[in-house]
Design a protein around this motif. Structure first.
Motif, short mmCIF file in Angstrom:
data_model
loop_
_atom_site.label_atom_id
_atom_site.label_comp_id
_atom_site.label_asym_id
_atom_site.label_seq_id
_atom_site.Cartn_x
_atom_site.Cartn_y
_atom_site.Cartn_z
N THR A 192 0.81 -1.22 0.00
CA THR A 192 0.00 0.00 0.00
C THR A 192 0.84 1.27 0.00
N ASP A 193 2.13 1.13 0.26
CA ASP A 193 2.97 2.32 0.42
C ASP A 193 4.37 2.02 -0.11
N SER A 202 7.08 2.60 1.21
CA SER A 202 7.94 2.13 2.30
C SER A 202 7.92 0.62 2.44
N ASP A 203 6.88 -0.05 1.90
CA ASP A 203 6.84 -1.51 1.95
C ASP A 203 7.98 -2.13 1.17
N LYS A 257 -1.06 -0.40 -6.00
CA LYS A 257 -1.28 -1.29 -4.87
C LYS A 257 -1.46 -2.70 -5.41
#
Length: 400
Positions: free
Chosen positions: A258-259, A261-262, A341
């Motif tokens: 979702t981001d 940073s994942d 996503k």
């Protein structure tokens, strides 16, 4: 003042550092020595029978942790009461006399009896320098770095006895050494050491080295990381092997990306793990890419490189329609890394793969870990159906 340092070597002994300080204002001077080597494996004890004036001129290295004794006078200079010094036996006695005389005026004013006893003892020390009768001089150093000169070297000195001994736990603690009271654990040694063995480069077959390290992954288990670097062709490769046994159940890990940073989450993909991204209709089978310990971004980059480097997909042997589809797939894969996503699924029947939970030890709302029973086919792929770990000794004996 000025401090001068000199690294020198004492013949038939070892290297030492001599430091000398001198003050031009008050003319005060001081010399000290420090060992330039490490603490020795054993302590040392020098026992010298002083019988002549020549013996008083023998050079002595006394470290700050050494003890000096003269049994005939019941005299002892304890460890750590003086700095290390390079001197003679006469110099050690003079230094002791100077230390005892330092506070004598105060003692005479406060305690005449004690001062008179110390004066008497100082007189005995001064008489030793004349060597009217023989006496014994002993230096005991647990660090093994003290020394008494042998003027007959390399011949044996009958008046000097050198004894090496094993340090007691109290002496080792005094020197600040850690005592390894527990037997050495081979697993601990492996964790703290990078093992290296010779191999051949998989690209150019030139001799190369492979480094191997045992690493503990937090909230998971131990893995073995292997890396090979070739100095001839520059080829580099790394691989991860599970450091433990096959788990009783398989593991299916699902991450909802979702981001951006994942992309920094740590990933351990074992050689038995398959990868799936449903949104891209993409699946990477078991064994592809081997074992990897990287980040999610690094694994997606390896997948992209695997597709781009295949000559049958994007090379001269590929068809235009297939090339166009794969280029579209690579574009979507790059969008997953920063914009789109998607779900990232790791399915490992051996249960030896791992995806970092950034909320650990709390639950991660975007991460789902499922345990499942392996099918017969999965056990067959892992070689577990024909593996017998109990009762095989008796069967082997009966077979013979």
């Amino acid at each position: 003042g000025v401090t001068r340092l000199l690294l020198t070597r004492i013949p038939f002994f070892k290297e030492i550092i001599v430091s000398s300080f001198a003050c031009d204002s008050c003319s005060w001077s001081n010399t000290e020595i420090q060992s330039a080597g490490r603490i020795q494996e054993q302590g040392v004890r020098y026992t010298l029978a002083v019988t002549s004036r020549q013996d008083m001129n023998r050079e002595v290295v006394k470290t700050d942790c050494a003890t000096a004794r003269i049994p005939e006078l019941d005299f002892e200079i304890p460890a750590f009461t003086q700095k290390g010094v390079l001197t003679t036996i006469e110099g050690i006695i003079d230094r002791a006399v100077a230390g005892l005389e330092q506070d004598q005026p105060v003692r005479r004013a406060t305690d005449e009896e004690v001062a008179s006893k110390i004066d008497e003892f100082i007189g005995k020390l001064k008489q030793l320098k004349e060597v009217h009768s023989s006496f014994t001089f002993i230096i005991d150093d647990p660090s093994g770095n003290s020394f008494v000169e042998n003027p007959h070297a390399p011949q044996k000195d009958d008046a000097l006895v050198v004894t090496h001994y094993r340090r007691t736990p109290q002496q080792a603690a005094m020197l600040g050494l850690e005592l390894d009271e527990k037997p050495a654990d081979s697993a601990d040694d492996l964790r703290n050491e990078v093992l290296q063995f010779n191999t051949n480069c998989p690209e150019c077959n030139a001799p190369a080295n492979t480094n191997m390290k045992l690493v503990q992954i937090p909230h998971f288990k131990e893995v073995i990381i292997m890396a090979t670097n070739c100095d001839s062709c520059g080829h580099r490769t790394n691989e991860v092997k599970s450091g433990g046994a096959i788990e009783p159940q398989g593991t299916r890990i699902t991450l909802r990306i979702t981001d951006p940073s994942d992309m920094t989450r740590d990933i351990l993909k074992s050689e038995t793990c398959s990868v799936e991204i449903p949104e891209l209709e993409f699946e990477l089978g078991m064994g592809a890419l081997g074992g990897k310990f990287t980040t999610l971004e690094g694994l997606l980059k390896d997948i992209r490189d695997l597709v781009e480097r295949n000559p049958f997909t994007l090379g001269d042997s590929s068809t235009p329609s297939k090339t166009e589809k794969l280029q579209e797939f690579i574009g979507k894969l790059q969008e997953v890394q920063g914009k789109t996503k998607a779900h990232f699924i790791m399915d490992d029947p051996a249960g030896n793969s791992y995806l970092q939970n950034v909320y650990a030890p709390e639950e991660d709302p975007e991460l789902k870990v499922e345990r499942y029973e392996r099918t017969f086919e999965q056990n067959e792929d892992l070689g577990l159906n024909d593996m017998k770990t109990e009762g095989y000794e008796s069967e082997g004996a009966s077979g013979r």
